[in-house]
Design a protein around this motif. Sequence first.
Motif, PDB file in Angstrom:
ATOM      1  N   GLY A 142      -4.004  40.027 -24.483  1.00 30.90           N
ATOM      2  CA  GLY A 142      -5.215  39.455 -25.063  1.00 30.90           C
ATOM      3  C   GLY A 142      -5.881  40.346 -26.097  1.00 30.90           C
ATOM      4  N   THR A 143      -5.149  41.314 -26.642  1.00 37.27           N
ATOM      5  CA  THR A 143      -5.718  42.179 -27.665  1.00 37.27           C
ATOM      6  C   THR A 143      -5.690  41.470 -29.017  1.00 37.27           C
ATOM      7  OG1 THR A 143      -3.599  43.244 -28.107  1.00 37.27           O
ATOM      8  CG2 THR A 143      -5.009  44.268 -26.443  1.00 37.27           C
ATOM      9  N   SER A 144      -6.459  41.973 -29.958  1.00 38.97           N
ATOM     10  CA  SER A 144      -6.609  41.299 -31.248  1.00 38.97           C
ATOM     11  C   SER A 144      -5.319  41.272 -32.070  1.00 38.97           C
ATOM     12  CB  SER A 144      -7.729  41.963 -32.059  1.00 38.97           C
ATOM     13  OG  SER A 144      -7.398  43.315 -32.310  1.00 38.97           O
ATOM     14  N   GLY A 145      -4.406  42.193 -31.862  1.00 44.43           N
ATOM     15  CA  GLY A 145      -3.178  42.233 -32.649  1.00 44.43           C
ATOM     16  C   GLY A 145      -2.063  41.357 -32.128  1.00 44.43           C
ATOM     17  N   GLU A 146      -2.251  40.721 -31.005  1.00 45.53           N
ATOM     18  CA  GLU A 146      -1.186  39.912 -30.410  1.00 45.53           C
ATOM     19  C   GLU A 146      -1.214  38.484 -30.955  1.00 45.53           C
ATOM     20  OE1 GLU A 146      -0.213  41.208 -26.025  1.00 45.53           O
ATOM     21  OE2 GLU A 146      -2.371  40.978 -26.290  1.00 45.53           O
ATOM     22  N   ASN A 147      -0.041  37.892 -31.079  1.00 47.29           N
ATOM     23  CA  ASN A 147       0.097  36.527 -31.552  1.00 47.29           C
ATOM     24  C   ASN A 147       0.397  35.622 -30.351  1.00 47.29           C
ATOM     25  OD1 ASN A 147       1.038  34.058 -32.567  1.00 47.29           O
ATOM     26  ND2 ASN A 147       1.986  35.010 -34.342  1.00 47.29           N
ATOM     27  N   PRO A 148      -0.555  34.785 -29.934  1.00 49.69           N
ATOM     28  CA  PRO A 148      -0.327  33.951 -28.743  1.00 49.69           C
ATOM     29  C   PRO A 148       0.788  32.924 -28.925  1.00 49.69           C
ATOM     30  CG  PRO A 148      -2.420  33.398 -29.783  1.00 49.69           C
ATOM     31  CD  PRO A 148      -1.892  34.597 -30.491  1.00 49.69           C
ATOM     32  N   ASN A 149       0.970  32.408 -30.148  1.00 48.64           N
ATOM     33  CA  ASN A 149       2.044  31.447 -30.380  1.00 48.64           C
ATOM     34  C   ASN A 149       3.405  32.108 -30.255  1.00 48.64           C
ATOM     35  OD1 ASN A 149       0.642  28.915 -31.014  1.00 48.64           O
ATOM     36  ND2 ASN A 149      -0.218  30.103 -32.696  1.00 48.64           N
ATOM     37  N   GLN A 150       3.539  33.308 -30.782  1.00 58.24           N
ATOM     38  CA  GLN A 150       4.797  34.047 -30.659  1.00 58.24           C
ATOM     39  C   GLN A 150       5.081  34.375 -29.197  1.00 58.24           C
ATOM     40  OE1 GLN A 150       4.983  37.640 -32.956  1.00 58.24           O
ATOM     41  NE2 GLN A 150       6.980  38.217 -32.153  1.00 58.24           N
ATOM     42  N   PHE A 151       4.044  34.754 -28.470  1.00 61.20           N
ATOM     43  CA  PHE A 151       4.202  35.037 -27.038  1.00 61.20           C
ATOM     44  C   PHE A 151       4.728  33.804 -26.308  1.00 61.20           C
ATOM     45  CE2 PHE A 151       2.148  34.140 -22.977  1.00 61.20           C
ATOM     46  CZ  PHE A 151       2.819  35.032 -22.178  1.00 61.20           C
ATOM     47  N   LEU A 152       4.139  32.631 -26.568  1.00 59.44           N
ATOM     48  CA  LEU A 152       4.579  31.409 -25.886  1.00 59.44           C
ATOM     49  C   LEU A 152       6.014  31.054 -26.244  1.00 59.44           C
ATOM     50  CD1 LEU A 152       1.377  29.172 -26.055  1.00 59.44           C
ATOM     51  CD2 LEU A 152       2.362  30.288 -24.038  1.00 59.44           C
ATOM     52  N   THR A 153       6.414  31.296 -27.489  1.00 58.69           N
ATOM     53  CA  THR A 153       7.798  31.047 -27.899  1.00 58.69           C
ATOM     54  C   THR A 153       8.751  31.961 -27.144  1.00 58.69           C
ATOM     55  OG1 THR A 153       7.087  30.338 -30.094  1.00 58.69           O
ATOM     56  CG2 THR A 153       9.392  31.025 -29.856  1.00 58.69           C
ATOM     57  N   GLU A 154       8.430  33.251 -27.080  1.00 52.60           N
ATOM     58  CA  GLU A 154       9.275  34.197 -26.345  1.00 52.60           C
ATOM     59  C   GLU A 154       9.314  33.853 -24.860  1.00 52.60           C
ATOM     60  OE1 GLU A 154       8.174  38.263 -27.146  1.00 52.60           O
ATOM     61  OE2 GLU A 154       8.005  37.851 -29.288  1.00 52.60           O
ATOM     62  N   PHE A 155       8.181  33.457 -24.308  1.00 50.31           N
ATOM     63  CA  PHE A 155       8.107  33.058 -22.906  1.00 50.31           C
ATOM     64  C   PHE A 155       9.051  31.886 -22.637  1.00 50.31           C
ATOM     65  CE2 PHE A 155       5.887  30.325 -19.727  1.00 50.31           C
ATOM     66  CZ  PHE A 155       6.102  31.120 -18.620  1.00 50.31           C
ATOM     67  N   HIS A 156       9.029  30.883 -23.509  1.00 44.63           N
ATOM     68  CA  HIS A 156       9.888  29.716 -23.334  1.00 44.63           C
ATOM     69  C   HIS A 156      11.362  30.104 -23.441  1.00 44.63           C
ATOM     70  CE1 HIS A 156      11.808  25.897 -23.699  1.00 44.63           C
ATOM     71  NE2 HIS A 156      10.685  25.236 -23.667  1.00 44.63           N
ATOM     72  N   ILE A 157      11.700  30.969 -24.387  1.00 40.33           N
ATOM     73  CA  ILE A 157      13.099  31.398 -24.558  1.00 40.33           C
ATOM     74  C   ILE A 157      13.606  32.090 -23.294  1.00 40.33           C
ATOM     75  CG2 ILE A 157      14.588  33.024 -25.791  1.00 40.33           C
ATOM     76  CD1 ILE A 157      12.884  32.362 -28.314  1.00 40.33           C
ATOM     77  N   VAL A 158      12.828  33.020 -22.754  1.00 42.26           N
ATOM     78  CA  VAL A 158      13.259  33.746 -21.550  1.00 42.26           C
ATOM     79  C   VAL A 158      13.381  32.794 -20.369  1.00 42.26           C
ATOM     80  CG1 VAL A 158      12.614  35.523 -19.882  1.00 42.26           C
ATOM     81  CG2 VAL A 158      12.342  35.963 -22.320  1.00 42.26           C
ATOM     82  N   CYS A 159      12.394  31.927 -20.181  1.00 39.90           N
ATOM     83  CA  CYS A 159      12.433  31.008 -19.041  1.00 39.90           C
ATOM     84  C   CYS A 159      13.586  30.008 -19.147  1.00 39.90           C
ATOM     85  CB  CYS A 159      11.113  30.256 -18.920  1.00 39.90           C
ATOM     86  SG  CYS A 159       9.757  31.295 -18.344  1.00 39.90           S
ATOM     87  N   SER A 160      13.900  29.568 -20.351  1.00 41.40           N
ATOM     88  CA  SER A 160      14.971  28.578 -20.500  1.00 41.40           C
ATOM     89  C   SER A 160      16.347  29.158 -20.206  1.00 41.40           C
ATOM     90  CB  SER A 160      14.937  27.968 -21.900  1.00 41.40           C
ATOM     91  OG  SER A 160      15.217  28.944 -22.866  1.00 41.40           O
TER      92      SER A 160
END
Length: 112
Positions: free
Chosen positions: A45-63
Amino acid sequence: MAQTLKQLTAPDLTQQPLCITYDAPGNGDVSLKSGFIHHLPHFEGTSGENPNQFLTEFHIVCSTMNQGNAPLEQLMLRAFLFTLKGAAKDWLHSLPAGPMNSLNLIKKAFLE
């Protein structure tokens, strides 16, 4: 009911229910392996993080995780809890209990 000062300052040891609810057990039971959890991306949740990129990476790992007959969404609902750290985890715990039962609801709240 009136409480003593000692009662008011005692820590609350009851477990608060989470905002995320899961399908009934037996409907494609999901168990997360520690090796899988280790590969999940983290979001603080820091200012430099990209939440959309995080969700994309999360989906890739989970899939990539094979759960037999368990739906991917159930896996992702359970895994999401392990991805948040710091302020992001505080945000999750501040949400009211039980309203999120789909990945889309979690994503929407997360991005807002």
